[in-house]
Design an enzyme around this catalytic site. Structure first.
Site, PDB file in Angstrom:
ATOM      1  NE  ARG A   1     -11.316  25.398  -8.060  1.00 19.36           N
ATOM      2  CZ  ARG A   1     -12.594  25.778  -7.842  1.00 19.36           C
ATOM      3  NH1 ARG A   1     -13.005  26.089  -6.622  1.00 19.36           N
ATOM      4  NH2 ARG A   1     -13.444  25.846  -8.844  1.00 19.36           N
TER       5      ARG A   1
ATOM      6  CE1 TYR B   1       7.575  29.050  10.210  1.00 22.33           C
ATOM      7  CE2 TYR B   1       5.452  29.597   9.206  1.00 22.33           C
ATOM      8  CZ  TYR B   1       6.778  29.222   9.089  1.00 22.33           C
ATOM      9  OH  TYR B   1       7.309  29.023   7.845  1.00 22.33           O
TER      10      TYR B   1
ATOM     11  CG  ASP C   1       0.235  26.016  14.695  1.00 26.34           C
ATOM     12  OD1 ASP C   1       0.421  24.781  14.752  1.00 26.34           O
ATOM     13  OD2 ASP C   1       0.808  26.751  13.869  1.00 26.34           O
TER      14      ASP C   1
ATOM     15  CE  LYS D   1       7.260  22.727   9.178  1.00 22.73           C
ATOM     16  NZ  LYS D   1       6.214  23.288   8.302  1.00 22.73           N
TER      17      LYS D   1
END
Length: 408
Positions: A68, A121, A193, A218
């Site tokens: 983690r 977005y 972004d 993406k």
């Protein structure tokens, strides 16, 4: 004859392949001479002595303790992105939205204010209008291309200026350098972004941004087979974001990190092809009588073309266009495409197309989309690596098969 290129500053293509990869020493000692980064599917990492274990746990010696927190495959992915963005540090997440939400909740506290733009977005927009206000964090969303209005809101005071450029799905361009300069005058942290542009087309840190975000799902991965997110920037800020993420648990899993690493080796080739094809398609669509408007910064008619030319080295692989006839025409048009997945994704080697109502802003209401300046007749078209002539012919046949304007 020109002298060979200085090997101390390799190009983006070389860095896409080699950054973050194992050294020869590491291959021999740890991975039996593997030339590819292995997938470390181990939750924990053991040590022979408590002293050695403690040195790693305290960060005094390089190593890993628990999945983690960190993982060697994930660390290689982070290093590749960090190098491509020329950042001091990077940390990764289980998805692009995990990167965005963890970053915002790390930087913002009750009573703080964030300034952003209206057509980010859809998931990001939901954080701004639905989640942050619940924590008494003020949010002001400005008209995306009204730089004067954005500057005025920054001057009123803000902790974070959050930008997205090009925007999803309207492909608007924001002047990073101009707004970052004003934000820093007022003590704000600038977050950008960079998913649509990628490090191949745009370097926000060089333009004054403090932090860069990517949905690695993406273009970075490029094959629509792995979710992931990443944030790059100065060590101090990344350390804070990493600590928030390690406690809240939105970690990138090793197999996804491996797939993203593999995809990134062809990033520069894919982006070069997608830049060229997207521009040709935008030029074609701009002349078609059944297309009402094309949104692509590579077109001289785009309202922010001048800014894009200054801050981008390529205009990207995503364009949007609106059809005459509204959403009913969109529903007729999309199934007629032969070379496009009708799906909620972008940045893949295959072309992907869809309306905001089922892709970028599926969580938003029609009223929220309208407030963000997103037409219901808009189609987001993410160019793949297919032959440009085939994609243009495909678009042409689908458009030509639609009823003529005014016909019933």
């Amino acid at each position: 004859m020109k002298n060979p290129k200085n090997n101390d500053s390799p190009g983006l293509g070389t860095r896409s392949v080699w950054s973050g990869e194992l050294s020869t020493k590491e291959r021999g000692e740890r991975w039996v001479a593997a030339t590819q980064v292995p997938v470390a599917l181990s939750v924990s990492f053991g040590y022979e002595t408590v002293e050695e274990w403690l040195e790693v746990a305290l960060g005094k010696t390089a190593g890993h303790i628990y999945g983690r927190n960190t993982n060697p495959t994930v660390a290689a992915f982070e290093e590749k992105v960090r190098d491509l963005e020329s950042a001091e540090a990077a940390t990764s997440f289980s998805s692009g939205m995990a990167a965005i939400s963890n970053t915002l909740f790390t930087l913002l506290s009750p009573g703080d204010r964030v300034v952003s733009i209206k057509d980010t977005y859809g998931g990001t927009n939901k954080i701004f209008i639905e989640f942050l206000p619940r924590f008494q964090i003020a949010v002001t969303l400005c008209d995306t291309t009204d730089h004067g209005a954005i500057e005025e809101e920054i001057a009123r005071g803000c902790k974070v200026l959050y930008l997205e450029t090009p925007t999803n799905p309207t492909i608007r361009i924001v002047d990073i350098e101009r707004l970052a300069r004003v934000a820093h005058q007022h003590g704000a942290i600038v977050v950008v972004d960079n998913t649509f542009a990628t490090p191949i087309n745009q370097h926000p840190l060089e333009l004054g941004a403090d932090l860069i975000l990517h949905s690695a799902t993406k273009f970075l991965g490029g094959h629509a087979d792995a979710l992931g997110g990443v944030v790059c920037g100065p060590k101090g800020l990344i350390s804070r974001i990493y600590h928030f993420r390690e406690i809240n648990g939105a970690c990138l899993e090793p197999m996804s990190a491996y797939l993203l690493l593999r995809g990134m080796k062809t990033l520069h080739l894919r982006i070069r092809q997608q830049n060229e094809t997207a521009l040709r398609i935008a030029q074609f669509l701009a002349t078609h009588p059944k297309v009402a408007k094309v949104f692509y910064p590579g077109l001289p008619t785009h309202e922010n073309h001048g800014i894009a030319r200054r801050q981008m080295s390529g205009f990207g692989g995503v364009l949007s266009f609106a059809l005459h006839g509204g959403f009913d025409t969109v529903k007729q048009f999309l199934p007629r495409l032969r070379y496009a997945n009708l799906a909620a994704n972008l940045g893949a080697v295959e072309t992907v197309a869809g309306p905001p109502a089922t892709t970028s802003h599926v969580e938003s209401t029609p009223e929220e989309r309208a407030a963000a300046g997103i037409p219901e007749a808009l189609i987001r078209y993410s160019v793949g690596i297919e032959d440009a002539d085939d994609l243009i012919a495909d678009l042409c046949q689908a458009l030509d098969s639609l009823p003529a304007r005014g016909a019933k």
